[in-house]
Design a protein around this motif. Sequence first.
Motif, PDB file in Angstrom:
ATOM      1  N   GLY A  67       0.800  -1.216   0.000  1.00  0.00           N
ATOM      2  CA  GLY A  67       0.000   0.000   0.000  1.00  0.00           C
ATOM      3  C   GLY A  67       0.833   1.267   0.000  1.00  0.00           C
ATOM      4  N   SER A  68       0.190   2.360  -0.375  1.00  0.00           N
ATOM      5  CA  SER A  68       0.870   3.658  -0.359  1.00  0.00           C
ATOM      6  C   SER A  68       0.174   4.636   0.588  1.00  0.00           C
ATOM      7  CB  SER A  68       0.926   4.243  -1.774  1.00  0.00           C
ATOM      8  OG  SER A  68      -0.385   4.464  -2.265  1.00  0.00           O
ATOM      9  N   THR A  69      -0.766   4.112   1.407  1.00  0.00           N
ATOM     10  CA  THR A  69      -1.471   4.959   2.357  1.00  0.00           C
ATOM     11  C   THR A  69      -1.787   4.170   3.625  1.00  0.00           C
ATOM     12  OG1 THR A  69      -3.325   6.488   2.616  1.00  0.00           O
ATOM     13  CG2 THR A  69      -3.794   4.449   1.476  1.00  0.00           C
ATOM     14  N   LEU A  70      -2.050   4.867   4.702  1.00  0.00           N
ATOM     15  CA  LEU A  70      -2.446   4.273   5.973  1.00  0.00           C
ATOM     16  C   LEU A  70      -3.800   3.588   5.836  1.00  0.00           C
ATOM     17  CD1 LEU A  70      -2.087   4.251   9.220  1.00  0.00           C
ATOM     18  CD2 LEU A  70      -3.670   6.177   9.112  1.00  0.00           C
ATOM     19  N   HIS A  71      -3.933   2.389   6.405  1.00  0.00           N
ATOM     20  CA  HIS A  71      -5.214   1.699   6.534  1.00  0.00           C
ATOM     21  C   HIS A  71      -5.310   1.139   7.941  1.00  0.00           C
ATOM     22  CE1 HIS A  71      -6.197   1.889   2.295  1.00  0.00           C
ATOM     23  NE2 HIS A  71      -5.058   1.304   1.969  1.00  0.00           N
ATOM     24  N   ASP A  72      -6.531   0.850   8.385  1.00  0.00           N
ATOM     25  CA  ASP A  72      -6.699   0.175   9.668  1.00  0.00           C
ATOM     26  C   ASP A  72      -7.790  -0.877   9.572  1.00  0.00           C
ATOM     27  OD1 ASP A  72      -9.314   1.273  10.394  1.00  0.00           O
ATOM     28  OD2 ASP A  72      -8.292   3.124  10.930  1.00  0.00           O
ATOM     29  N   PHE A  73      -7.910  -1.652  10.628  1.00  0.00           N
ATOM     30  CA  PHE A  73      -8.886  -2.739  10.718  1.00  0.00           C
ATOM     31  C   PHE A  73      -9.637  -2.532  12.015  1.00  0.00           C
ATOM     32  CE2 PHE A  73     -10.516  -6.883  11.603  1.00  0.00           C
ATOM     33  CZ  PHE A  73     -10.601  -7.556  10.402  1.00  0.00           C
ATOM     34  N   THR A  74     -10.954  -2.345  11.939  1.00  0.00           N
ATOM     35  CA  THR A  74     -11.782  -2.048  13.102  1.00  0.00           C
ATOM     36  C   THR A  74     -13.045  -2.900  13.073  1.00  0.00           C
ATOM     37  OG1 THR A  74     -10.999   0.235  13.015  1.00  0.00           O
ATOM     38  CG2 THR A  74     -12.961  -0.165  14.326  1.00  0.00           C
ATOM     39  N   VAL A  75     -13.450  -3.413  14.240  1.00  0.00           N
ATOM     40  CA  VAL A  75     -14.704  -4.162  14.390  1.00  0.00           C
ATOM     41  C   VAL A  75     -15.423  -3.581  15.596  1.00  0.00           C
ATOM     42  CG1 VAL A  75     -15.772  -6.394  14.897  1.00  0.00           C
ATOM     43  CG2 VAL A  75     -13.738  -6.301  13.466  1.00  0.00           C
ATOM     44  N   TYR A 122     -19.881  -9.885  12.826  1.00  0.00           N
ATOM     45  CA  TYR A 122     -19.354  -8.577  13.184  1.00  0.00           C
ATOM     46  C   TYR A 122     -18.766  -7.916  11.942  1.00  0.00           C
ATOM     47  CZ  TYR A 122     -19.679 -10.921  17.669  1.00  0.00           C
ATOM     48  OH  TYR A 122     -20.143 -11.633  18.760  1.00  0.00           O
ATOM     49  N   GLU A 123     -19.159  -6.684  11.686  1.00  0.00           N
ATOM     50  CA  GLU A 123     -18.614  -5.965  10.537  1.00  0.00           C
ATOM     51  C   GLU A 123     -17.226  -5.436  10.878  1.00  0.00           C
ATOM     52  OE1 GLU A 123     -19.903  -2.511   7.422  1.00  0.00           O
ATOM     53  OE2 GLU A 123     -20.238  -2.083   9.551  1.00  0.00           O
ATOM     54  N   PHE A 124     -16.279  -5.553   9.930  1.00  0.00           N
ATOM     55  CA  PHE A 124     -15.004  -4.876  10.076  1.00  0.00           C
ATOM     56  C   PHE A 124     -14.871  -3.864   8.950  1.00  0.00           C
ATOM     57  CE2 PHE A 124     -13.797  -8.831   7.821  1.00  0.00           C
ATOM     58  CZ  PHE A 124     -13.066  -8.357   6.754  1.00  0.00           C
ATOM     59  N   TYR A 125     -14.085  -2.810   9.210  1.00  0.00           N
ATOM     60  CA  TYR A 125     -13.953  -1.730   8.242  1.00  0.00           C
ATOM     61  C   TYR A 125     -12.683  -0.945   8.515  1.00  0.00           C
ATOM     62  CZ  TYR A 125     -15.752   0.938  12.191  1.00  0.00           C
ATOM     63  OH  TYR A 125     -15.920   1.496  13.434  1.00  0.00           O
ATOM     64  N   CYS A 126     -12.298  -0.133   7.545  1.00  0.00           N
ATOM     65  CA  CYS A 126     -11.188   0.803   7.712  1.00  0.00           C
ATOM     66  C   CYS A 126     -11.792   2.140   8.132  1.00  0.00           C
ATOM     67  CB  CYS A 126     -10.404   0.959   6.400  1.00  0.00           C
ATOM     68  SG  CYS A 126      -9.027   2.124   6.537  1.00  0.00           S
ATOM     69  N   GLY A 130     -13.359   8.234   4.721  1.00  0.00           N
ATOM     70  CA  GLY A 130     -13.791   7.911   3.369  1.00  0.00           C
ATOM     71  C   GLY A 130     -13.557   6.476   2.930  1.00  0.00           C
ATOM     72  N   HIS A 131     -12.709   5.723   3.628  1.00  0.00           N
ATOM     73  CA  HIS A 131     -12.382   4.369   3.180  1.00  0.00           C
ATOM     74  C   HIS A 131     -13.555   3.395   3.317  1.00  0.00           C
ATOM     75  CE1 HIS A 131      -7.699   4.789   3.276  1.00  0.00           C
ATOM     76  NE2 HIS A 131      -8.296   5.855   2.751  1.00  0.00           N
ATOM     77  N   ALA A 132     -14.205   3.351   4.464  1.00  0.00           N
ATOM     78  CA  ALA A 132     -15.360   2.449   4.639  1.00  0.00           C
ATOM     79  C   ALA A 132     -16.489   2.835   3.685  1.00  0.00           C
ATOM     80  CB  ALA A 132     -15.853   2.477   6.084  1.00  0.00           C
TER      81      ALA A 132
END
Length: 143
Positions: A67-75, A122-126, A130-132
């Motif tokens: 990747g070229s940008t920050l991402h995260d993982f959240t639930v 459980y939904e996970f998302y970034c 704007g990512h999610a």
Amino acid sequence: MRWKLVMAAGLLGAVALSVAAACGDDDSDDGAGAVRVTMSDELRFEPDELRVKAGEPVVLVLDNSDGSTLHDFTVDEMPVMDVDESMGAEHEMGESMAALHMAMDAGDSGEMRFTPMEPGEYEFYCSVTGHAQAGMRGKLIVE
């Protein structure tokens, strides 16, 4: 490697993240199932559906190395226990609703260990702005 993992005891409206093993692979020497999740600049997780078993330890390996940008993982709202505190987590011993969040800078990868405690979807998302909304989300299924 720069990553962030935040965990707090859950109250009403608390956010919880859990990560899981897609196929129940057992790549670790401690019996924890492992799954790799790739975060892409196309604003997608691969895979976007993960399956784990309640009460069984898992290892989530987050990969943002291409990747070229920050991402995260959240639930949101998921009971967990045995979160690996070496990853910077703070939690009370035993089962609790927890806020978990793991972010990966561009070019990085990392892992988190935990045990999901209750079956459910459980939904996970970034959570990066704007990512999610652009589709960077998926489903974590605890059986």
